[in-house]
Design a protein around this motif. Sequence first.
Motif, PDB file in Angstrom:
ATOM      1  N   ARG A 256      41.769-124.450 -44.437  1.00 53.56           N
ATOM      2  CA  ARG A 256      42.438-125.717 -43.544  1.00 53.56           C
ATOM      3  C   ARG A 256      43.418-125.726 -44.778  1.00 53.56           C
ATOM      4  O   ARG A 256      44.333-125.064 -45.123  1.00 53.56           O
ATOM      5  CB  ARG A 256      42.175-126.336 -42.810  1.00 53.56           C
ATOM      6  CG  ARG A 256      43.937-126.589 -42.117  1.00 53.56           C
ATOM      7  CD  ARG A 256      44.220-127.430 -40.784  1.00 53.56           C
ATOM      8  NE  ARG A 256      43.861-128.778 -41.472  1.00 53.56           N
ATOM      9  CZ  ARG A 256      44.067-129.744 -40.298  1.00 53.56           C
ATOM     10  NH1 ARG A 256      44.725-129.342 -38.790  1.00 53.56           N
ATOM     11  NH2 ARG A 256      44.137-131.178 -40.703  1.00 53.56           N
ATOM     12  N   THR A 257      43.016-126.408 -45.891  1.00 53.92           N
ATOM     13  CA  THR A 257      43.304-126.487 -47.280  1.00 53.92           C
ATOM     14  C   THR A 257      43.465-125.710 -47.938  1.00 53.92           C
ATOM     15  O   THR A 257      45.123-125.428 -48.794  1.00 53.92           O
ATOM     16  CB  THR A 257      42.701-127.796 -47.993  1.00 53.92           C
ATOM     17  OG1 THR A 257      42.442-129.298 -46.659  1.00 53.92           O
ATOM     18  CG2 THR A 257      43.250-127.867 -48.847  1.00 53.92           C
ATOM     19  N   VAL A 258      42.690-124.638 -48.302  1.00 53.07           N
ATOM     20  CA  VAL A 258      42.692-123.590 -49.379  1.00 53.07           C
ATOM     21  C   VAL A 258      43.586-122.435 -48.146  1.00 53.07           C
ATOM     22  O   VAL A 258      44.658-122.110 -48.934  1.00 53.07           O
ATOM     23  CB  VAL A 258      41.683-122.712 -48.855  1.00 53.07           C
ATOM     24  CG1 VAL A 258      41.190-121.756 -50.030  1.00 53.07           C
ATOM     25  CG2 VAL A 258      40.431-123.439 -49.525  1.00 53.07           C
ATOM     26  N   ALA A 259      43.787-122.813 -47.053  1.00 51.43           N
ATOM     27  CA  ALA A 259      44.534-121.574 -46.327  1.00 51.43           C
ATOM     28  C   ALA A 259      46.268-122.588 -46.578  1.00 51.43           C
ATOM     29  O   ALA A 259      47.218-121.554 -46.984  1.00 51.43           O
ATOM     30  CB  ALA A 259      44.757-122.043 -45.326  1.00 51.43           C
ATOM     31  N   GLY A 260      46.533-123.536 -46.477  1.00 53.76           N
ATOM     32  CA  GLY A 260      47.601-124.298 -46.845  1.00 53.76           C
ATOM     33  C   GLY A 260      47.931-123.987 -48.351  1.00 53.76           C
ATOM     34  O   GLY A 260      49.040-122.964 -49.320  1.00 53.76           O
ATOM     35  N   VAL A 261      46.991-124.414 -49.110  1.00 54.75           N
ATOM     36  CA  VAL A 261      47.731-123.884 -50.939  1.00 54.75           C
ATOM     37  C   VAL A 261      48.315-122.412 -51.088  1.00 54.75           C
ATOM     38  O   VAL A 261      49.257-121.517 -51.399  1.00 54.75           O
ATOM     39  CB  VAL A 261      46.291-123.776 -51.495  1.00 54.75           C
ATOM     40  CG1 VAL A 261      46.393-123.233 -52.612  1.00 54.75           C
ATOM     41  CG2 VAL A 261      45.779-125.070 -51.800  1.00 54.75           C
ATOM     42  N   ILE A 262      47.098-121.294 -50.007  1.00 59.47           N
ATOM     43  CA  ILE A 262      48.190-119.805 -50.320  1.00 59.47           C
ATOM     44  C   ILE A 262      48.883-119.628 -49.290  1.00 59.47           C
ATOM     45  O   ILE A 262      50.086-119.179 -50.559  1.00 59.47           O
ATOM     46  CB  ILE A 262      46.754-119.148 -49.017  1.00 59.47           C
ATOM     47  CG1 ILE A 262      45.553-118.505 -49.787  1.00 59.47           C
ATOM     48  CG2 ILE A 262      47.651-117.745 -49.068  1.00 59.47           C
ATOM     49  CD1 ILE A 262      44.662-118.460 -48.819  1.00 59.47           C
ATOM     50  N   PHE A 263      49.502-120.458 -48.521  1.00 59.55           N
ATOM     51  CA  PHE A 263      51.469-120.409 -47.884  1.00 59.55           C
ATOM     52  C   PHE A 263      51.662-121.063 -48.868  1.00 59.55           C
ATOM     53  O   PHE A 263      53.019-120.300 -49.203  1.00 59.55           O
ATOM     54  CB  PHE A 263      50.594-121.299 -45.673  1.00 59.55           C
ATOM     55  CG  PHE A 263      52.763-121.166 -45.239  1.00 59.55           C
ATOM     56  CD1 PHE A 263      52.170-119.605 -45.043  1.00 59.55           C
ATOM     57  CD2 PHE A 263      53.327-122.298 -45.826  1.00 59.55           C
ATOM     58  CE1 PHE A 263      53.392-119.738 -43.956  1.00 59.55           C
ATOM     59  CE2 PHE A 263      54.244-121.733 -45.119  1.00 59.55           C
ATOM     60  CZ  PHE A 263      54.750-120.753 -44.261  1.00 59.55           C
ATOM     61  N   VAL A 264      51.836-121.682 -49.308  1.00 56.35           N
ATOM     62  CA  VAL A 264      52.732-122.935 -50.295  1.00 56.35           C
ATOM     63  C   VAL A 264      53.035-121.820 -51.978  1.00 56.35           C
ATOM     64  O   VAL A 264      54.461-121.723 -51.797  1.00 56.35           O
ATOM     65  CB  VAL A 264      51.970-124.212 -50.802  1.00 56.35           C
ATOM     66  CG1 VAL A 264      52.861-124.785 -51.845  1.00 56.35           C
ATOM     67  CG2 VAL A 264      51.878-125.387 -49.274  1.00 56.35           C
ATOM     68  N   VAL A 265      51.494-121.361 -52.478  1.00 60.19           N
ATOM     69  CA  VAL A 265      52.018-120.309 -53.285  1.00 60.19           C
ATOM     70  C   VAL A 265      52.878-119.448 -52.889  1.00 60.19           C
ATOM     71  O   VAL A 265      54.123-118.826 -53.109  1.00 60.19           O
ATOM     72  CB  VAL A 265      50.562-119.914 -53.365  1.00 60.19           C
ATOM     73  CG1 VAL A 265      51.045-118.484 -54.298  1.00 60.19           C
ATOM     74  CG2 VAL A 265      50.184-120.866 -54.417  1.00 60.19           C
ATOM     75  N   GLY A 266      52.926-118.578 -51.288  1.00 59.20           N
ATOM     76  CA  GLY A 266      54.161-117.680 -50.620  1.00 59.20           C
ATOM     77  C   GLY A 266      54.820-118.698 -50.999  1.00 59.20           C
ATOM     78  O   GLY A 266      55.816-117.405 -51.453  1.00 59.20           O
ATOM     79  N   MET A 267      55.332-119.301 -50.522  1.00 58.53           N
ATOM     80  CA  MET A 267      56.634-120.063 -50.548  1.00 58.53           C
ATOM     81  C   MET A 267      57.448-120.208 -51.829  1.00 58.53           C
ATOM     82  O   MET A 267      58.958-120.818 -51.704  1.00 58.53           O
ATOM     83  CB  MET A 267      57.372-121.530 -49.990  1.00 58.53           C
ATOM     84  CG  MET A 267      55.981-121.049 -48.145  1.00 58.53           C
ATOM     85  SD  MET A 267      57.654-119.976 -47.114  1.00 58.53           S
ATOM     86  CE  MET A 267      58.499-121.676 -47.477  1.00 58.53           C
ATOM     87  N   LEU A 268      56.150-120.857 -52.813  1.00 57.44           N
ATOM     88  CA  LEU A 268      57.079-120.810 -54.027  1.00 57.44           C
ATOM     89  C   LEU A 268      57.820-119.563 -54.355  1.00 57.44           C
ATOM     90  O   LEU A 268      58.194-119.499 -55.298  1.00 57.44           O
ATOM     91  CB  LEU A 268      55.715-121.415 -55.866  1.00 57.44           C
ATOM     92  CG  LEU A 268      55.098-122.650 -54.924  1.00 57.44           C
ATOM     93  CD1 LEU A 268      54.910-123.317 -55.890  1.00 57.44           C
ATOM     94  CD2 LEU A 268      56.678-123.342 -55.232  1.00 57.44           C
ATOM     95  N   PHE A 269      57.205-118.857 -53.717  1.00 58.62           N
ATOM     96  CA  PHE A 269      58.060-117.505 -54.773  1.00 58.62           C
ATOM     97  C   PHE A 269      58.830-116.682 -53.966  1.00 58.62           C
ATOM     98  O   PHE A 269      60.186-116.146 -54.568  1.00 58.62           O
ATOM     99  CB  PHE A 269      56.691-116.240 -54.046  1.00 58.62           C
ATOM    100  CG  PHE A 269      55.378-115.328 -54.678  1.00 58.62           C
ATOM    101  CD1 PHE A 269      55.768-114.409 -56.113  1.00 58.62           C
ATOM    102  CD2 PHE A 269      54.857-115.977 -54.776  1.00 58.62           C
ATOM    103  CE1 PHE A 269      54.918-114.475 -56.691  1.00 58.62           C
ATOM    104  CE2 PHE A 269      53.348-115.985 -55.961  1.00 58.62           C
ATOM    105  CZ  PHE A 269      53.782-114.755 -56.847  1.00 58.62           C
ATOM    106  N   PHE A 270      59.106-117.537 -52.607  1.00 57.04           N
ATOM    107  CA  PHE A 270      60.425-117.370 -51.725  1.00 57.04           C
ATOM    108  C   PHE A 270      62.110-118.182 -52.517  1.00 57.04           C
ATOM    109  O   PHE A 270      62.723-117.264 -52.704  1.00 57.04           O
ATOM    110  CB  PHE A 270      60.382-118.056 -50.880  1.00 57.04           C
ATOM    111  CG  PHE A 270      61.532-118.266 -50.502  1.00 57.04           C
ATOM    112  CD1 PHE A 270      62.352-117.159 -49.324  1.00 57.04           C
ATOM    113  CD2 PHE A 270      61.651-119.536 -49.814  1.00 57.04           C
ATOM    114  CE1 PHE A 270      63.572-117.873 -48.439  1.00 57.04           C
ATOM    115  CE2 PHE A 270      62.935-120.229 -48.736  1.00 57.04           C
ATOM    116  CZ  PHE A 270      63.901-119.204 -48.577  1.00 57.04           C
TER     117      PHE A 270
END
Length: 466
Positions: free
Chosen positions: A433-447
């Motif tokens: 879940r933490t790894v998934a959260g990191v992936i999601f946050v990276v995507g939001m940083l692109f935004f």
Amino acid sequence: MNQEFHYDYKTVQGFVLSAIFWGVIGLVMGLLISAQLWNADLNFGEYFSYGRLRTLHVNVLAYGLGIGAEFGIFYYLVMRLTKKPLVLPKLARFHLWLFNVGMVLATLSLFAGMNQSLEYAEFEWPIDIAIVILWVLFAINVLGNVFTRKEKNMYVSLWYIIATIITVAILYIVNNLAIPATLTKSYHLFAGVNSANVEWWYGHNAVGFLFTTPILAMFYYFLPKSTGLPIYSHRLSIISFWSLIFAYLWTGAHHLVYTPLPDWIQTLGIAFTLFLIAPSWGSVVNGYFTVDRDWSKMRTQYLTKFFIVGITFYGLQTIQGPSQGIRVISSLIHYTDWVPGHVHMGTMGWVTMVICASVYYMIPAMYKTEIYSEKLANIHFWIVLVGQLMFSITMWITGIQQGAMWKMTAADGSLQYTFMETLVRNYPYWQMRTVAGVIFVVGMLFFVYNVLMTIKKGNDLAKQAA
């Protein structure tokens, strides 16, 4: 004369940037608390412990990112749909500043441990009063525009906005009725089962009227605008609206299945919860049939992907949610990690995708430019999609495992597993879940980067034209 010239977008822009700021803080807190679940050494004293940060994570993302973006997007929509500028632009600007001051005070109060221990309603009474004032300022501007509008017809998005304003006001005031003991401590006016019933009447409907009706208002406006395809059925959109409003307010008791709450109230809540599938899917079908005229836009138009995948998660969540209210399913997954998996499918999949797509549409329009990079927007989409799916699926698996182990009994009728044994089995899934959260946050940083660069591009063009 170009009527757009008269629109005052400063408040909208301020709310969008504020929402991004609070969103980044909330997401970082989310990453930290997800890691604290499997590594207790990451709790840094009382202020940065899981107990306080979990509440902060929820409130900063819900009110800072979610409501902040909704304030800005609603102001944008209301001006467009009523065909007139805001009736009181200075009041809207004051609303923006008060919102950010309130967010700072609310964040500090939760850090300090001021908490009335009601989920989604943790703030103590001085903050509650400030929130009511904030909401009244917002309502004056929006309803002022609606009542003095130059456009005769009221598009369905306006109905969803009005429902949000009125219902949230009622829910918030009733659930936060409290008896102050000191400046930083109060006690809920209701007690025992009544307190629980009022709290979940508020809790579930806060989700409905802060994360369903506002997002549907955005969806119904921006989907046709971004695709150039008219909404499939205005009649279906109105039927879905009224049936959703009729049913939603009676569903909160499904959170209290197998509790001392009277059985008939639980059953009533479950019945209305199951009914909610129909109006929810009315909007889902309306969205699909709108794009059905030209599905190639899913490949060629990046905003279409956000909106259609977003409404798909809404549809899935509105099947998953009502089914969880059924007693036999609730007995397995209630109080397990299945529930945050369900919640995050809605917030990460439905709410965040539609808000991001709405901002992607508004920012270039307000700064009179094109988006900085469609390629980055597409990268953002795929990364957050992967992160969201990983997050939700791992939580669903954990939840089923937890529920099954808690219910399993040995031949003599005793519980087969201790609580610690069920806890240890969760660790690999919590780490995923933490790894998934990191992936999601990276995507939001692109935004975030794409939005900021689009604003810079617009400002540069404005300077060159001056």
